[in-house]
Design a protein around this motif. Structure first.
Motif, PDB file in Angstrom:
ATOM      1  N   ILE A  76      55.827  18.256  47.318  1.00 27.04           N
ATOM      2  CA  ILE A  76      56.467  17.499  46.232  1.00 27.04           C
ATOM      3  C   ILE A  76      56.401  18.336  44.962  1.00 27.04           C
ATOM      4  O   ILE A  76      55.493  19.146  44.790  1.00 27.04           O
ATOM      5  N   ASP A  77      57.382  18.147  44.095  1.00 24.07           N
ATOM      6  CA  ASP A  77      57.377  18.902  42.838  1.00 24.07           C
ATOM      7  C   ASP A  77      58.058  18.079  41.750  1.00 24.07           C
ATOM      8  O   ASP A  77      59.020  17.367  42.017  1.00 24.07           O
ATOM      9  N   LYS A 104      62.933  24.296  45.305  1.00 28.62           N
ATOM     10  CA  LYS A 104      62.362  25.505  45.915  1.00 28.62           C
ATOM     11  C   LYS A 104      60.835  25.464  45.877  1.00 28.62           C
ATOM     12  O   LYS A 104      60.169  25.890  46.814  1.00 28.62           O
ATOM     13  N   GLU A 105      60.282  24.949  44.802  1.00 26.20           N
ATOM     14  CA  GLU A 105      58.816  24.866  44.729  1.00 26.20           C
ATOM     15  C   GLU A 105      58.289  23.819  45.718  1.00 26.20           C
ATOM     16  O   GLU A 105      57.239  24.033  46.344  1.00 26.20           O
ATOM     17  N   GLY A 123      59.334  33.734  49.202  1.00 27.53           N
ATOM     18  CA  GLY A 123      59.930  34.032  47.902  1.00 27.53           C
ATOM     19  C   GLY A 123      61.164  33.173  47.644  1.00 27.53           C
ATOM     20  O   GLY A 123      61.708  32.549  48.556  1.00 27.53           O
ATOM     21  N   PHE A 124      61.603  33.176  46.378  1.00 29.69           N
ATOM     22  CA  PHE A 124      62.776  32.373  46.015  1.00 29.69           C
ATOM     23  C   PHE A 124      64.028  32.827  46.771  1.00 29.69           C
ATOM     24  O   PHE A 124      64.942  32.052  46.995  1.00 29.69           O
ATOM     25  N   ALA A 125      64.078  34.103  47.175  1.00 33.26           N
ATOM     26  CA  ALA A 125      65.252  34.605  47.883  1.00 33.26           C
ATOM     27  C   ALA A 125      65.144  34.414  49.400  1.00 33.26           C
ATOM     28  O   ALA A 125      66.059  34.774  50.132  1.00 33.26           O
ATOM     29  N   ASP A 126      64.040  33.834  49.866  1.00 34.94           N
ATOM     30  CA  ASP A 126      63.830  33.695  51.312  1.00 34.94           C
ATOM     31  C   ASP A 126      64.395  32.395  51.883  1.00 34.94           C
ATOM     32  O   ASP A 126      64.250  32.126  53.077  1.00 34.94           O
ATOM     33  N   ALA A 127      64.985  31.578  51.029  1.00 31.49           N
ATOM     34  CA  ALA A 127      65.597  30.334  51.516  1.00 31.49           C
ATOM     35  C   ALA A 127      66.837  30.045  50.677  1.00 31.49           C
ATOM     36  O   ALA A 127      66.852  30.323  49.472  1.00 31.49           O
ATOM     37  N   VAL A 128      67.883  29.530  51.329  1.00 30.32           N
ATOM     38  CA  VAL A 128      69.101  29.142  50.604  1.00 30.32           C
ATOM     39  C   VAL A 128      69.149  27.623  50.541  1.00 30.32           C
ATOM     40  O   VAL A 128      69.041  26.941  51.562  1.00 30.32           O
TER      41      VAL A 128
END
Ligand SMILES: CC(C)(COP(=O)(O)OP(=O)(O)OC[C@H]1O[C@@H](n2cnc3c(N)ncnc32)[C@H](O)[C@@H]1OP(=O)(O)O)[C@@H](O)C(=O)NCCC(=O)NCCS
Length: 236
Positions: A104-105, A149-150, A165-170
């Motif tokens: 959760i974020d 993303k978090e 990383g932020f680029a490891d998921a779309v």
């Protein structure tokens, strides 16, 4: 608010400020060391929320020490996640028999600091944000992407025990049904139920100046057939 975007398996607790107060266990206190007051307050309120949420699940108060890379260490048989931002703290917990992982974020519904979006969003996600901005202006979509993303990272880490990383998921975000999906661009771990983790699905909400995102992974033996939001990729 948070329970509205999680399945019924979860027990949750939240606070708008430090009103919960609360004591820390020695192993929790030790982590804080000489932390500044702001960090002490958010950590303490997060732990207080966690103990209220655990009690709602029927679990006795217990220490929640800090583990690998900052991940909270939950009592045996429990999965959970904690978030805190200015004006909001929350925790969600569930039995690990019912849920494999959760993230959760919460973020203020405000634009991201200048320059951050370029670091966290792909070209595909930039295009997605353009479309979302044209649909609804009251949501800061760049901040929502960041929050989702978090949340994904917090659910990923207990399963994978490594960095994402932020680029490891779309990410794909749906504005009408308040859902999001994350497609992993690297090989995820094989989970306890034998499936390989390929992505996450979650929900979001905007309320009282706060954006909240939540994603959870349900074991295959507990899954019912869910129709993904239109135009979105199927959940993992
Ligand atoms: C760990 C991270 C996600 C925390 O998010 P944040 O917005 O800074 O802070 P929040 O207040 O929402 O959450 C903090 C809580 O997250 C939890 N947390 C920290 N590290 C964690 C981890 N590795 N795994 C799971 N939960 C974690 C903790 O409970 C922490 O609170 P506490 O220290 O008081 O116990 C963030 O600092 C980070 O490292 N992000 C980079 C990784 C990432 O987001 N990748 C994107 C993948 S698509």
């Amino acid at each position: 608010m948070i329970e509205q975007i999680l399945p019924a398996d979860f027990a949750c607790a939240e606070a708008r400020n430090e009103e919960l107060g609360g004591e820390l266990y020695p192993e929790e206190e030790q982590v804080l060391g000489r932390a500044v007051e702001k960090r002490r307050l958010e950590f303490t309120t997060g732990r207080a929320c966690a103990r209220v949420a655990l009690a709602r699940l029927g679990v006795e108060p217990a220490p929640i020490p800090v583990g690998e890379r900052g991940a909270p260490c939950w009592p045996e048989g429990i999965v959970g996640s904690i978030t805190h931002c200015r004006g909001y703290r929350a925790c969600a917990v569930a039995r690990s028999a019912d849920v494999l992982s959760v993230g959760i974020d919460a973020e203020p519904n405000e634009p991201l600091p200048a320059g951050l979006l370029e670091d966290i969003a792909s070209a595909e996600e930039m295009e997605l944000l353009d479309g979302l901005r044209a649909q609804r202006r009251e949501v800061n979509w760049d901040r929502l992407l960041f929050s989702a993303k978090e949340a994904v990272y917090k659910a990923w880490f207990p399963l994978a025990q490594r960095w994402l990383g932020f680029a490891d998921a779309v990410l794909a975000i749906d504005s009408d049904q308040s859902r999001f999906c994350a497609r992993l661009l690297l090989a995820g771990p094989v989970m306890r139920d034998g499936r390989r983790l390929r992505g996450f699905s979650g929900r979001w909400m905007a309320c009282d100046g706060i954006l909240i995102t939540a994603t959870s992974v349900t074991p295959a033996y507990r899954r019912t057939s869910v129709t993904p939001a239109s135009g979105m990729m199927p959940s993992p």
